[in-house]
Scaffold this active site. Structure first.
Site, PDB file in Angstrom:
ATOM      1  N   HIS A   1     -74.467   5.147   3.100  1.00 39.13           N
ATOM      2  CA  HIS A   1     -74.010   4.331   1.983  1.00 39.13           C
ATOM      3  C   HIS A   1     -74.296   2.867   2.288  1.00 39.13           C
ATOM      4  CE1 HIS A   1     -71.830   2.526  -1.184  1.00 39.13           C
ATOM      5  NE2 HIS A   1     -70.805   2.142  -0.455  1.00 39.13           N
TER       6      HIS A   1
ATOM      7  N   HIS B   1     -74.786  -1.262   0.126  1.00 35.44           N
ATOM      8  CA  HIS B   1     -74.763  -2.034  -1.121  1.00 35.44           C
ATOM      9  C   HIS B   1     -76.065  -2.812  -1.200  1.00 35.44           C
ATOM     10  CE1 HIS B   1     -70.086  -2.114  -0.597  1.00 35.44           C
ATOM     11  NE2 HIS B   1     -70.500  -0.960  -1.099  1.00 35.44           N
TER      12      HIS B   1
ATOM     13  N   ASP C   1     -93.094  10.992  -5.063  1.00 36.71           N
ATOM     14  CA  ASP C   1     -93.169  11.589  -3.728  1.00 36.71           C
ATOM     15  C   ASP C   1     -91.775  11.796  -3.129  1.00 36.71           C
ATOM     16  OD1 ASP C   1     -95.926  11.406  -3.807  1.00 36.71           O
ATOM     17  OD2 ASP C   1     -96.037   9.600  -2.553  1.00 36.71           O
TER      18      ASP C   1
ATOM     19  N   HIS D   1     -71.285   0.219  -8.174  1.00 38.52           N
ATOM     20  CA  HIS D   1     -70.924   0.253  -6.754  1.00 38.52           C
ATOM     21  C   HIS D   1     -72.179   0.132  -5.876  1.00 38.52           C
ATOM     22  CE1 HIS D   1     -68.529   2.463  -3.358  1.00 38.52           C
ATOM     23  NE2 HIS D   1     -69.180   1.409  -2.936  1.00 38.52           N
TER      24      HIS D   1
ATOM     25  N   TYR E   1     -98.014  16.644   2.919  1.00 41.99           N
ATOM     26  CA  TYR E   1     -98.233  15.328   3.504  1.00 41.99           C
ATOM     27  C   TYR E   1     -97.693  15.252   4.940  1.00 41.99           C
ATOM     28  CZ  TYR E   1     -97.594  10.275   4.118  1.00 41.99           C
ATOM     29  OH  TYR E   1     -97.609   9.000   4.581  1.00 41.99           O
TER      30      TYR E   1
HETATM   31 ZN   LIG Z   1     -69.385   0.757  -0.971  1.00 36.13          ZN
END
Ligand SMILES: [Zn+2]
Length: 228
Positions: A103, A105, A128, A168, A222
């Site tokens: 995660h 930002h 791809d 978010h 690939y």
């Molecule tokens: Zn966050």
């Protein structure tokens, strides 16, 4: 619950790997201050290794990584785990094929999330890696299962390993932590490129049959063939 003795080596290796992968988030400019986190599932156990909460990136060490169960409880570690631990845990519980979650930002991907707009599949590199557009997930607040649920509901049955949670930012998944980090890097890359393209006028999504054949080729043909 403690870490089973036969998994101690595996957990030690994963702590080192997850720690090192965090340096990719800073290297590619995906994170600011202490935001962002990487986790890895411990194969063969209902455990994961995740970043500690609130530590500076330069202070991260393998030992500071936190081992949690898949309900987010700390099993081993000196620090509190990332505040996003419950979201990672939800993904591992619901998606057994997932071995890594990331995660961030990162700014361009988060700008698309802020607009609640999926990133259209307008370049071959997106076909791809993502096999189509990068979808928008629902708006969800931290502190319940809502973020995890939103990630899983959006990505289930979707080729994209990345979801932009509305207002978010991006969450990415992979068969291991490294591939989830790669998806986070590529997600930001295409978010930036497609953003620039849209500044100059409307963009045209690739035809579905081209997306399908590009995705098929990249995922299966690939790269370096394994040598026997
Ligand atoms: Zn966050």
């Amino acid at each position: 619950m403690t870490i089973p003795a036969e998994l101690l080596d595996t957990v030690a290796k994963l702590r080192a790997e997850v720690c090192l992968l965090h340096s990719e988030l800073t290297r590619w400019g995906l994170v600011t201050w202490t935001s962002g986190n990487v986790s890895a599932r411990v194969p063969g156990a209902d455990l994961m290794v995740i970043k500690p909460s609130g530590l500076s990136y330069e202070d991260l060490t393998p030992e500071s990584m936190v081992v949690c169960d898949l309900d987010g409880n700390v099993i081993d570690g000196e620090h509190a785990p990332s505040s996003d631990t419950d979201s990672h845990a939800y993904v591992y519980r619901a998606m057994p094929e997932v071995g890594g979650v990331v995660h961030t930002h990162s700014p361009y991907a988060t700008a698309w999330a802020a607009r609640g707009e999926e990133i259209p599949c307008v370049i071959t590199a997106m076909a791809d890696e993502f096999g189509g557009p990068i979808p928008i997930g629902p708006f969800a607040l931290i502190g319940s299962d809502d973020i995890g649920k939103g990630i899983v509901e959006t990505l289930a049955g979707h080729r994209s390993p990345a979801v932009l949670m509305r207002s978010h930012g991006p969450f990415t998944i992979g068969r291991n932590a490294k591939s989830a980090v790669k998806a986070a890097v590529m997600c930001e890359d295409v978010a930036r490129t497609v953003h620039f393209a849209t500044l100059r006028g409307p963009v045209q999504p690739l035809p579905q049959h081209h997306i399908d054949s590009l995705y098929e080729r990249y995922q299966n043909v690939y790269g370096q063939r394994p040598t026997a």
